[in-house]
Design an enzyme around this catalytic site. Structure first.
Site, mmCIF file in Angstrom:
data_model
loop_
_atom_site.group_PDB
_atom_site.id
_atom_site.type_symbol
_atom_site.label_atom_id
_atom_site.label_comp_id
_atom_site.label_asym_id
_atom_site.label_seq_id
_atom_site.Cartn_x
_atom_site.Cartn_y
_atom_site.Cartn_z
ATOM 1 N N HIS A 112 1.378 2.962 4.060
ATOM 2 C CA HIS A 112 2.099 3.402 5.261
ATOM 3 C C HIS A 112 1.897 2.401 6.415
ATOM 4 C CE1 HIS A 112 2.461 7.322 3.314
ATOM 5 N NE2 HIS A 112 3.245 7.723 4.300
ATOM 6 N N ASP A 162 4.348 7.134 -4.272
ATOM 7 C CA ASP A 162 3.411 7.237 -3.146
ATOM 8 C C ASP A 162 3.445 8.694 -2.683
ATOM 9 O OD1 ASP A 162 1.685 6.456 -0.990
ATOM 10 O OD2 ASP A 162 3.407 6.371 0.336
ATOM 11 N N SER A 163 2.583 9.010 -1.713
ATOM 12 C CA SER A 163 2.585 10.364 -1.167
ATOM 13 C C SER A 163 3.833 10.610 -0.308
ATOM 14 C CB SER A 163 1.337 10.561 -0.305
ATOM 15 O OG SER A 163 1.336 9.608 0.740
ATOM 16 N N CYS A 171 -3.435 0.816 3.180
ATOM 17 C CA CYS A 171 -2.627 2.023 2.989
ATOM 18 C C CYS A 171 -1.191 1.552 3.123
ATOM 19 C CB CYS A 171 -2.967 3.058 4.066
ATOM 20 S SG CYS A 171 -1.794 4.445 4.110
ATOM 21 N N CYS A 175 0.332 3.477 -3.727
ATOM 22 C CA CYS A 175 -0.515 4.321 -2.888
ATOM 23 C C CYS A 175 -1.949 3.842 -3.100
ATOM 24 C CB CYS A 175 -0.364 5.778 -3.319
ATOM 25 S SG CYS A 175 -1.456 6.905 -2.435
ATOM 26 N N GLU A 206 5.160 8.477 9.185
ATOM 27 C CA GLU A 206 6.091 9.479 8.628
ATOM 28 C C GLU A 206 7.047 10.004 9.708
ATOM 29 O OE1 GLU A 206 6.486 10.988 5.416
ATOM 30 O OE2 GLU A 206 5.099 9.575 4.496
HETATM 31 N N1 DGL Z 1 0.345 5.545 1.505
HETATM 32 C C1 DGL Z 1 -0.818 6.043 0.869
HETATM 33 C C2 DGL Z 1 -1.901 5.026 0.713
HETATM 34 O O1 DGL Z 1 -1.569 3.865 0.517
HETATM 35 C C3 DGL Z 1 -1.252 7.446 1.198
HETATM 36 C C4 DGL Z 1 -1.310 7.881 2.611
HETATM 37 C C5 DGL Z 1 -1.619 9.372 2.684
HETATM 38 O O2 DGL Z 1 -0.869 10.133 2.084
HETATM 39 O O3 DGL Z 1 -2.614 9.742 3.345
HETATM 40 O O4 DGL Z 1 -3.051 5.303 0.744
#
Ligand code: DGL
Length: 271
Positions: free
Chosen positions: A192, A15-16, A190, A78, A158
């Site tokens: 996150h 993931d990011s 997402c 991600c 984050e």
């Molecule tokens: N967690 C990621 C997603 O599911 C990326 C969030 C990001 O880096 O903007 O899209």
């Protein structure tokens, strides 16, 4: 790239940043003896506000890092990469199977809705790509999809602002519009966002079913490994091997906060 895999080979997940840990958690719960190699691109998070060209380049770098560990499969934890660059990852993986979170989330949402109105929240890039609506409508063209980009949720997660007043305020701002659209199901599009699930759930109201694709991904992973006879039969539970591209100490603190489990070493890698 094709390498030889065995049941002992790791599952590669990326993931990011920390968002993909929500998927790691579900995989650990379903498959505790699997070895996991996780990469969080903490030097370049967030991906969501970036262009498709940049996201595709990042995806190509991320998968190159994980392929060094000769994984038996890859999980794209991600949604942004799943929406805009899944083909980049698949190409780099050759015959190594790839599971993306987006399709799993779309399937779960289609099964869950009763009134055929689904809300999707995600990053700017995911929402603009329309990938969720396409995946949902491929399964059922009758379903109406309403989407909303919630870019500030990523830095809030984050920062570990799980139950913070700022998160509640921003959630109200983002979610009021989508709440009034008659949806009965909301996809956390997402990885996150499940970190902020409590606030999202309270803000959207308890009558709406929340979809987190992590469990669906874990279920698919187990099925895939069973069918290909690659389940790790070792009965010892494994601690994930964590890689990040920046600030390993910060990642360690967040890991402890979200996973509430033994802290593995976090290794710094260059992208
Ligand atoms: N967690 C990621 C997603 O599911 C990326 C969030 C990001 O880096 O903007 O899209």
């Amino acid at each position: 790239m094709n390498h030889k895999v065995t049941s002992e080979s790791p599952i590669g997940i990326f993931d990011s940043g920390i968002g993909g840990l929500t998927v790691v958690k579900a995989i650990q719960a379903a498959l505790p003896s699997e070895r996991i190699i996780y990469f969080g691109d903490t030097a370049r998070v967030p991906y969501g506000p970036k262009s498709q060209i940049t996201i595709r380049k990042y995806a190509s770098d991320d998968i190159a890092i994980l392929m060094r560990y000769q994984p038996k499969m890859i999980i794209v934890a991600c949604n942004t990469v799943s929406a805009l660059a899944l083909d980049v990852v698949e190409k780099a993986c050759g015959n190594i199977p790839v599971i993306g979170v987006l399709k799993a989330g779309a399937e779960l949402a289609v099964q869950a809705t009763k009134n055929n109105r689904i809300g999707v929240i995600g990053t700017q890039a995911t929402v603009c790509s329309n990938a969720y609506a396409c995946a949902i409508n491929q399964l059922n063209p009758e379903i109406q999809v309403v989407s909303k980009a919630c870019p500030l949720f990523v830095p809030l997660a984050e920062e570990g602002f799980i139950d913070h007043a700022a998160t509640k305020l921003i959630a109200r701002e983002y979610l009021s519009e989508i709440r009034d659209q008659g949806i009965d199901t909301l996809v956390l599009g997402c990885t996150h966002y499940p970190i902020l699930r409590k606030v999202i759930e309270e803000t959207i109201g308890h009558g709406i079913r929340i979809i987190d694709s992590a469990e669906a991904v874990a279920f698919r992973t187990k099925k895939l490994l069973t069918e290909s006879e690659l389940l790790n039969s070792n009965l010892k539970s494994c601690i994930p091997h964590l890689l990040v591209s920046d600030l390993p100490q910060k990642f360690s603190l967040l890991y402890q906060l979200f996973m509430s489990s033994e802290l593995p070493d976090v290794e710094l890698v260059e992208v």
